[in-house]
Scaffold this active site. Structure first.
Site, PDB file in Angstrom:
ATOM      1  N   LYS A   1       0.841  -1.210   0.000  1.00 52.73           N
ATOM      2  CA  LYS A   1       0.000   0.000   0.000  1.00 52.73           C
ATOM      3  C   LYS A   1       0.868   1.248   0.000  1.00 52.73           C
ATOM      4  O   LYS A   1       0.543   2.253  -0.637  1.00 52.73           O
ATOM      5  CB  LYS A   1      -0.932  -0.027   1.216  1.00 52.73           C
ATOM      6  CG  LYS A   1      -2.090  -0.994   1.013  1.00 52.73           C
ATOM      7  CD  LYS A   1      -2.790  -1.403   2.296  1.00 52.73           C
ATOM      8  CE  LYS A   1      -3.736  -2.559   1.977  1.00 52.73           C
ATOM      9  NZ  LYS A   1      -4.156  -3.333   3.124  1.00 52.73           N
TER      10      LYS A   1
ATOM     11  N   GLN B   1      -5.326  -2.295   9.158  1.00 49.97           N
ATOM     12  CA  GLN B   1      -4.911  -3.544   8.518  1.00 49.97           C
ATOM     13  C   GLN B   1      -5.406  -4.741   9.334  1.00 49.97           C
ATOM     14  O   GLN B   1      -5.153  -4.827  10.534  1.00 49.97           O
ATOM     15  CB  GLN B   1      -3.373  -3.570   8.395  1.00 49.97           C
ATOM     16  CG  GLN B   1      -2.843  -4.779   7.665  1.00 49.97           C
ATOM     17  CD  GLN B   1      -3.278  -4.838   6.194  1.00 49.97           C
ATOM     18  OE1 GLN B   1      -3.181  -3.859   5.476  1.00 49.97           O
ATOM     19  NE2 GLN B   1      -3.789  -5.990   5.770  1.00 49.97           N
TER      20      GLN B   1
ATOM     21  N   ASP C   1     -11.831   1.263   2.889  1.00 53.60           N
ATOM     22  CA  ASP C   1     -11.968  -0.194   2.723  1.00 53.60           C
ATOM     23  C   ASP C   1     -13.441  -0.592   2.564  1.00 53.60           C
ATOM     24  O   ASP C   1     -13.745  -1.716   2.191  1.00 53.60           O
ATOM     25  CB  ASP C   1     -11.391  -0.917   3.956  1.00 53.60           C
ATOM     26  CG  ASP C   1     -10.093  -1.639   3.655  1.00 53.60           C
ATOM     27  OD1 ASP C   1      -9.798  -1.841   2.465  1.00 53.60           O
ATOM     28  OD2 ASP C   1      -9.392  -2.013   4.614  1.00 53.60           O
TER      29      ASP C   1
END
Ligand code: NAP
Length: 282
Positions: A54, A98, A121
């Site tokens: 990322k 994460q 997300d």
């Protein structure tokens, strides 16, 4: 021989387009670059690899980025404080926690704390609900990546028999919703599905998101089907592979994704698109 759905190539092109757009808007009147904040709790080796990916993607797209690393024994209060600090910071467009979080931290409770307008997300219940009713603010990255890859290769979904294997909240369920929204006729299969082959053999578009190497063999696939393999497994040889037995299925399919180089890079590119959207829209 199937056409290979080259996610790595398409993702590279998407990131170049994003970069161009960022440069153009900065030259116009945008005061700062898009910014993604990633929170990484603990030392999970796979998570470290994903986070490094990322970081690289953000660099390629011309975004600013920070990774906030917290120790594995971080408590709920500290994580909430970190999320809230980022929520309140107008210089942060996207926040990503994460996964997986270390045991003892309730993942979904933590994800609910992220401001929906920064939830790149697309895990917040509000955003999940908006996807379900067909008015999405953000679209979850992996299923979004599948839809984009189908679009890029001109593969029609409307009226097609679509079969999704796996019903997780982050992949299978939203995948079924997006295919439904695109006018596909969708079956959502899972571990309790009886006679799985009867579904898969009937699929014009088969999307597998299970996590079992070798699950899909050639006899389970219809002639000329479009086969999309979302899964990322380690095969007996230690190499990365999907659910689909690529060697036997590829000659029978019309289109097929490789693993690696298929949906993985598309997922990452779609995250970048979601950050861009957060920067532009909110
Ligand atoms: P998950 O939460 O473990 O869900 C797996 C799903 O597969 C469950 O719904 C399970 O059914 C179903 N299942 C298990 N055995 C099955 C069988 N024999 N037949 C049909 N369905 C079966 O996994 P996930 O997070 O969705 O991830 C799935 C895979 O995609 C993993 O390999 C993961 O690494 C990969 N992934 C890849 C990306 C990417 O960027 N490429 C992103 C996310 C995930 P039940 O609900 O009944 O248990």
């Amino acid at each position: 021989m199937a056409v290979i759905l080259d996610g790595a190539k398409v993702a590279g092109e998407i990131k170049q387009e994003i970069r161009k757009k960022v440069d153009m808007l900065l030259e116009a009147d945008y005061a700062r670059r898009p910014h993604l904040s990633v929170i990484l709790v603990g030392e999970n080796p796979a998570s470290q690899v994903y986070v490094r990916g990322k970081e690289r993607d953000c660099q390629e797209c011309g975004f600013s980025q920070e990774t906030i690393r917290l120790p594995a024994d971080t408590g709920r209060g500290t994580l909430l404080d970190t999320i809230n600090r980022l929520n309140d910071n107008p210089g942060v467009d996207g926040i990503l926690v994460q996964l997986p979080l270390p045991k003892g931290l309730d993942e979904w409770a933590m994800l609910e704390e992220i401001l929906p307008t920064k939830d790149v997300d697309c895990f917040h219940p509000l955003n999940v609900g908006k996807v379900a009713i067909g008015t999405p603010e953000f679209v979850p990255c992996t299923p979004k990546g599948v839809m984009r890859l189908l679009l890029e290769y001109g593969i029609p979904v409307a009226g097609k028999n679509c079969v999704v294997l796996g019903r997780s909240n982050i992949v299978g369920k939203p995948m079924a919703q997006l295919l439904t929204a695109a006018d596909g006729t969708v079956s959502l299969c899972h571990s309790k599905t009886e006679n799985l082959e009867a579904f898969t053999r009937n699929a014009d578009i088969l999307v597998s998101a299970v996590g079992k190497a070798g699950l899909i063999t050639a006899d389970m696939v219809k002639e000329s089907a479009v086969v999309v393999d979302v899964a990322m497994n380690r095969g007996a040889d230690g190499k990365l592979c999907g659910d689909v037995d690529f060697k036997s299925v590829e000659p029978k399919a019309s289109y097929i994704t490789p693993v690696p180089g298929g949906i993985g890079p598309m997922t990452r590119a779609m995250l970048m698109e979601n950050v861009l959207r957060a920067w532009e829209a909110f």
